[in-house]
Design an enzyme around this catalytic site. Sequence first.
Site, short mmCIF file in Angstrom:
data_model
loop_
_atom_site.label_atom_id
_atom_site.label_comp_id
_atom_site.label_asym_id
_atom_site.label_seq_id
_atom_site.Cartn_x
_atom_site.Cartn_y
_atom_site.Cartn_z
N TYR A 1 15.45 14.75 -52.27
CA TYR A 1 14.26 15.57 -52.05
C TYR A 1 13.83 16.40 -53.27
O TYR A 1 12.81 17.08 -53.21
CB TYR A 1 14.49 16.50 -50.85
CG TYR A 1 14.72 15.73 -49.57
CD1 TYR A 1 13.68 14.98 -48.99
CD2 TYR A 1 15.97 15.70 -48.94
CE1 TYR A 1 13.90 14.25 -47.83
CE2 TYR A 1 16.18 14.97 -47.79
CZ TYR A 1 15.14 14.25 -47.23
OH TYR A 1 15.34 13.52 -46.09
N ARG B 1 14.98 3.76 -46.79
CA ARG B 1 16.22 4.48 -46.49
C ARG B 1 16.90 3.89 -45.24
O ARG B 1 16.70 2.72 -44.93
CB ARG B 1 15.91 5.98 -46.36
CG ARG B 1 15.33 6.56 -47.65
CD ARG B 1 15.02 8.04 -47.54
NE ARG B 1 16.23 8.80 -47.27
CZ ARG B 1 16.23 10.05 -46.81
NH1 ARG B 1 15.06 10.67 -46.57
NH2 ARG B 1 17.35 10.69 -46.59
N HIS C 1 5.61 12.31 -46.27
CA HIS C 1 7.05 12.37 -46.50
C HIS C 1 7.30 12.48 -47.99
O HIS C 1 6.60 11.83 -48.79
CB HIS C 1 7.75 11.12 -45.94
CG HIS C 1 7.56 10.98 -44.48
ND1 HIS C 1 8.25 11.73 -43.56
CD2 HIS C 1 6.70 10.21 -43.76
CE1 HIS C 1 7.85 11.42 -42.34
NE2 HIS C 1 6.90 10.50 -42.43
N PRO D 1 11.89 20.30 -39.37
CA PRO D 1 13.24 20.82 -39.59
C PRO D 1 13.85 20.49 -40.94
O PRO D 1 13.67 19.39 -41.47
CB PRO D 1 14.07 20.18 -38.47
CG PRO D 1 13.22 19.11 -37.88
CD PRO D 1 11.80 19.45 -38.18
N ASN D 2 14.56 21.47 -41.45
CA ASN D 2 15.35 21.38 -42.69
C ASN D 2 14.52 21.44 -43.97
O ASN D 2 15.07 21.50 -45.06
CB ASN D 2 16.24 20.12 -42.70
CG ASN D 2 17.27 20.16 -41.60
OD1 ASN D 2 18.07 21.09 -41.53
ND2 ASN D 2 17.23 19.19 -40.70
N ALA E 1 12.68 15.10 -39.46
CA ALA E 1 13.42 14.23 -38.54
C ALA E 1 12.67 13.98 -37.23
O ALA E 1 12.86 12.94 -36.58
CB ALA E 1 14.79 14.83 -38.25
C1 DQA Z 1 11.34 13.37 -44.61
C2 DQA Z 1 12.03 12.06 -44.24
C3 DQA Z 1 12.73 12.17 -42.91
O1 DQA Z 1 13.39 10.95 -42.60
C4 DQA Z 1 13.78 13.27 -42.94
O2 DQA Z 1 14.35 13.43 -41.66
C5 DQA Z 1 13.25 14.56 -43.46
C6 DQA Z 1 12.31 14.55 -44.58
C7 DQA Z 1 10.72 13.34 -46.02
O3 DQA Z 1 9.89 14.21 -46.31
O4 DQA Z 1 11.07 12.47 -46.83
O5 DQA Z 1 13.68 15.64 -43.04
O6 DQA Z 1 10.28 13.61 -43.68
#
Ligand code: DQA
Length: 143
Positions: free
Chosen positions: A23, A107, A100, A10-11, A77
């Site tokens: 990011y 974090r 990641h 997600p996202n 997430a």
């Molecule tokens: C993530 C790190 C996760 O904690 C976060 O929820 C993400 C991106 C990363 O690529 O750094 O959505 O996976």
Amino acid sequence: MKLVYVLNGPNLSRLGTREPDVYGAETFADLAELCRETGRELGLSVEVRQTDDEAEMVGWLHEAADGKIPVVLNPAAFTHYSYALRDAIAQRTAPLVEVHISNPAAREEFRHTSVVAAVATGTIAGFGLTSYVLALRAVADAG
Ligand code: DQA
């Protein structure tokens, strides 16, 4: 050519606009192209997917398990709470690299737990989009 799935949770479709200080400025399309380009260099056929839906991600992991297809997975997430993903990953036999973009260990506290790490082959985190390049190299080296 060996097929590899690069699966994103997600996202991650919002890369480029989503918290660029964390990011980076590159978009999801940039990430997908980087993965395909890296695949070409390594002799891998790379299929990049993204979903915000846990059920869809579980289905893709079943597909990978049934096809013995290696996976580079950014669970986003889902990393921190999805036992459904964890149980789907546990069914695989081919390598699966958890990636990641950021370094979750540096974090917020809730990001320090990965419920999928123990069933992944290994984890690469904190190198920006290069985390994916390193993961694809690991998959290529795994033979
Ligand atoms: C993530 C790190 C996760 O904690 C976060 O929820 C993400 C991106 C990363 O690529 O750094 O959505 O996976």
